[in-house]
Write a protein that holds these residues in place. Sequence first.
Motif, PDB file in Angstrom:
ATOM      1  N   THR A   7       0.860  -1.185   0.000  1.00  0.00           N
ATOM      2  CA  THR A   7       0.000   0.000   0.000  1.00  0.00           C
ATOM      3  C   THR A   7       0.893   1.230   0.000  1.00  0.00           C
ATOM      4  O   THR A   7       1.846   1.308   0.780  1.00  0.00           O
ATOM      5  CB  THR A   7      -0.924   0.045   1.235  1.00  0.00           C
ATOM      6  N   ILE A   8       0.602   2.163  -0.884  1.00  0.00           N
ATOM      7  CA  ILE A   8       1.311   3.445  -0.895  1.00  0.00           C
ATOM      8  C   ILE A   8       0.397   4.463  -0.235  1.00  0.00           C
ATOM      9  O   ILE A   8      -0.678   4.766  -0.750  1.00  0.00           O
ATOM     10  CB  ILE A   8       1.673   3.886  -2.324  1.00  0.00           C
ATOM     11  N   ALA A   9       0.810   4.954   0.934  1.00  0.00           N
ATOM     12  CA  ALA A   9      -0.004   5.894   1.715  1.00  0.00           C
ATOM     13  C   ALA A   9       0.415   7.324   1.397  1.00  0.00           C
ATOM     14  O   ALA A   9       1.595   7.669   1.497  1.00  0.00           O
ATOM     15  CB  ALA A   9       0.155   5.609   3.207  1.00  0.00           C
ATOM     16  N   VAL A  10      -0.570   8.151   1.021  1.00  0.00           N
ATOM     17  CA  VAL A  10      -0.293   9.521   0.573  1.00  0.00           C
ATOM     18  C   VAL A  10      -1.144  10.519   1.361  1.00  0.00           C
ATOM     19  O   VAL A  10      -2.334  10.691   1.081  1.00  0.00           O
ATOM     20  CB  VAL A  10      -0.587   9.679  -0.936  1.00  0.00           C
ATOM     21  N   PRO A  11      -0.579  11.192   2.371  1.00  0.00           N
ATOM     22  CA  PRO A  11      -1.336  12.248   3.068  1.00  0.00           C
ATOM     23  C   PRO A  11      -1.566  13.431   2.133  1.00  0.00           C
ATOM     24  O   PRO A  11      -0.666  13.833   1.389  1.00  0.00           O
ATOM     25  CB  PRO A  11      -0.413  12.641   4.232  1.00  0.00           C
ATOM     26  N   CYS A  12      -2.757  13.993   2.174  1.00  0.00           N
ATOM     27  CA  CYS A  12      -3.103  15.107   1.288  1.00  0.00           C
ATOM     28  C   CYS A  12      -3.745  16.239   2.083  1.00  0.00           C
ATOM     29  O   CYS A  12      -4.627  16.002   2.907  1.00  0.00           O
ATOM     30  CB  CYS A  12      -4.092  14.649   0.205  1.00  0.00           C
ATOM     31  N   PHE A  13      -3.310  17.453   1.811  1.00  0.00           N
ATOM     32  CA  PHE A  13      -3.948  18.630   2.391  1.00  0.00           C
ATOM     33  C   PHE A  13      -3.982  19.731   1.331  1.00  0.00           C
ATOM     34  O   PHE A  13      -2.943  20.256   0.947  1.00  0.00           O
ATOM     35  CB  PHE A  13      -3.201  19.107   3.637  1.00  0.00           C
ATOM     36  N   ASP A  49      -7.049  12.244   3.254  1.00  0.00           N
ATOM     37  CA  ASP A  49      -7.363  13.670   3.211  1.00  0.00           C
ATOM     38  C   ASP A  49      -7.345  14.250   4.622  1.00  0.00           C
ATOM     39  O   ASP A  49      -8.154  13.879   5.469  1.00  0.00           O
ATOM     40  CB  ASP A  49      -8.732  13.892   2.566  1.00  0.00           C
ATOM     41  N   ASP A  50      -6.428  15.180   4.865  1.00  0.00           N
ATOM     42  CA  ASP A  50      -6.235  15.749   6.199  1.00  0.00           C
ATOM     43  C   ASP A  50      -7.023  17.050   6.354  1.00  0.00           C
ATOM     44  O   ASP A  50      -6.466  18.115   6.595  1.00  0.00           O
ATOM     45  CB  ASP A  50      -4.737  15.996   6.442  1.00  0.00           C
ATOM     46  N   GLY A  51      -8.344  16.940   6.185  1.00  0.00           N
ATOM     47  CA  GLY A  51      -9.214  18.100   6.386  1.00  0.00           C
ATOM     48  C   GLY A  51      -9.026  19.186   5.351  1.00  0.00           C
ATOM     49  O   GLY A  51      -9.038  20.380   5.686  1.00  0.00           O
ATOM     50  N   ASP A  54     -10.261  22.446  -0.075  1.00  0.00           N
ATOM     51  CA  ASP A  54     -10.550  22.518  -1.510  1.00  0.00           C
ATOM     52  C   ASP A  54     -11.251  21.227  -1.948  1.00  0.00           C
ATOM     53  O   ASP A  54     -11.899  20.561  -1.149  1.00  0.00           O
ATOM     54  CB  ASP A  54      -9.261  22.786  -2.301  1.00  0.00           C
ATOM     55  N   SER A  55     -11.112  20.868  -3.213  1.00  0.00           N
ATOM     56  CA  SER A  55     -11.828  19.705  -3.740  1.00  0.00           C
ATOM     57  C   SER A  55     -11.006  18.414  -3.686  1.00  0.00           C
ATOM     58  O   SER A  55     -11.320  17.453  -4.389  1.00  0.00           O
ATOM     59  CB  SER A  55     -12.230  19.972  -5.196  1.00  0.00           C
ATOM     60  N   THR A  56      -9.986  18.379  -2.836  1.00  0.00           N
ATOM     61  CA  THR A  56      -9.135  17.184  -2.752  1.00  0.00           C
ATOM     62  C   THR A  56      -9.946  15.936  -2.430  1.00  0.00           C
ATOM     63  O   THR A  56      -9.798  14.896  -3.078  1.00  0.00           O
ATOM     64  CB  THR A  56      -8.039  17.381  -1.691  1.00  0.00           C
ATOM     65  N   TRP A  57     -10.830  16.007  -1.429  1.00  0.00           N
ATOM     66  CA  TRP A  57     -11.591  14.816  -1.053  1.00  0.00           C
ATOM     67  C   TRP A  57     -12.551  14.397  -2.156  1.00  0.00           C
ATOM     68  O   TRP A  57     -12.733  13.195  -2.393  1.00  0.00           O
ATOM     69  CB  TRP A  57     -12.359  15.043   0.244  1.00  0.00           C
ATOM     70  N   GLU A  58     -13.146  15.331  -2.840  1.00  0.00           N
ATOM     71  CA  GLU A  58     -14.040  14.982  -3.939  1.00  0.00           C
ATOM     72  C   GLU A  58     -13.278  14.208  -5.021  1.00  0.00           C
ATOM     73  O   GLU A  58     -13.801  13.234  -5.582  1.00  0.00           O
ATOM     74  CB  GLU A  58     -14.670  16.239  -4.543  1.00  0.00           C
ATOM     75  N   MET A  73      -9.310   7.858   2.617  1.00  0.00           N
ATOM     76  CA  MET A  73      -9.775   8.132   3.977  1.00  0.00           C
ATOM     77  C   MET A  73      -9.901   9.639   4.134  1.00  0.00           C
ATOM     78  O   MET A  73      -9.086  10.388   3.591  1.00  0.00           O
ATOM     79  CB  MET A  73      -8.784   7.617   5.029  1.00  0.00           C
ATOM     80  N   LYS A  74     -10.899  10.054   4.881  1.00  0.00           N
ATOM     81  CA  LYS A  74     -11.073  11.488   5.150  1.00  0.00           C
ATOM     82  C   LYS A  74     -11.101  11.706   6.648  1.00  0.00           C
ATOM     83  O   LYS A  74     -11.918  11.120   7.357  1.00  0.00           O
ATOM     84  CB  LYS A  74     -12.365  12.004   4.518  1.00  0.00           C
ATOM     85  N   LEU A  75     -10.180  12.550   7.143  1.00  0.00           N
ATOM     86  CA  LEU A  75     -10.186  12.909   8.555  1.00  0.00           C
ATOM     87  C   LEU A  75     -11.195  14.035   8.779  1.00  0.00           C
ATOM     88  O   LEU A  75     -11.463  14.837   7.881  1.00  0.00           O
ATOM     89  CB  LEU A  75      -8.791  13.338   9.007  1.00  0.00           C
TER      90      LEU A  75
END
Length: 327
Positions: A7-13, A49-51, A54-58, A73-75
């Motif tokens: 699994t490649i885990a990628v935090p996004c904000f 998705d770290d909260g 913008d439209s990152t979670w979408e 995943m969405k925090l």
Amino acid sequence: MQKTILTIAVPCFNEEEVFDQTMENLRTVLCDLMGENLISEQSQLLFIDDGSKDSTWEKIENATLFDPLVSGMKLSRNFGHQRALLAGLEEAVKFSDCVISIDADLQDDTGVIREFIIQYLQGNEIVYGVRSKRDTDTFFKRNTAQGFYRLMEKMGLSLVYNHADYRLLSKRAIEEMLRFKESNMFLRGVVPLLGFKSTKVYYERKARAAGESKYPFRKMIAFALDGITSFSVKPIRLITMLGFLFSVISVFAGIYALVQNFMGHTESGWTSLMISVWLLGGLMLMSIGLIGEYIGKIYEEVKQRPRYIIESNLCKKVGNKSKVHSR
């Protein structure tokens, strides 16, 4: 022989500008590794998705619907990069043999992920991605980063030089790391403490593909201070030493004042008085602030609040968990 589930885990904000490019790049890497039979077809990408505002979670949510290789995943709010990464690791370890963490900005060279896997298959539980040089950094950032590593070394903490959070961790390494229960987990310091067999893979870091850096100077200072106070009490000891030093100096200053009084030179010096007041006042405020940092950490730890809260989990877990194996 069972293939490795990666699994490649990628935090996004707030990564809407670079998300599509990042997903396509990492997806290509996964497919290439599957084509070489280095990893299982059950491997996937996990975007956390770290909260984002913008439209990152979408974008993540849409990708999970149409791409079987993508999970998300969405925090519930912005908990910070380290906690978002920890959330991804804690979820991914449930259905993966190993996890690679990488930032979403594509500055870390995804071309070395293949070497990460090879080193893992050769028995390394931890593989560090290490920058071979810092030419893309500004003069200020390059020198402050080097100063940070030197300072941490003097504080007694052994960090991997020029390594951020681009690394591979085996299932066993993550499970052991999760036994560390501190609220503010400084991953760059915790991972070397695990002691498992490790190696380094060197790469050249690129310029950010799009968007703005999520680590401005203010956050870099806070990150450095968090690392120091999480792993060392030497700053507190330094305050004690400074207090002792100034006590000794005050004794000599008192003797000097008495001698001057007996000699009839009793006129006080305004300049020396002001310098003393400002110097001692500044040191006292700095000392109180530093002690406050440690007390604040204790305060956060004793409350035992959750490190993060998951609002939405779209992870595509492996159906047969018995396929996930550890060393």
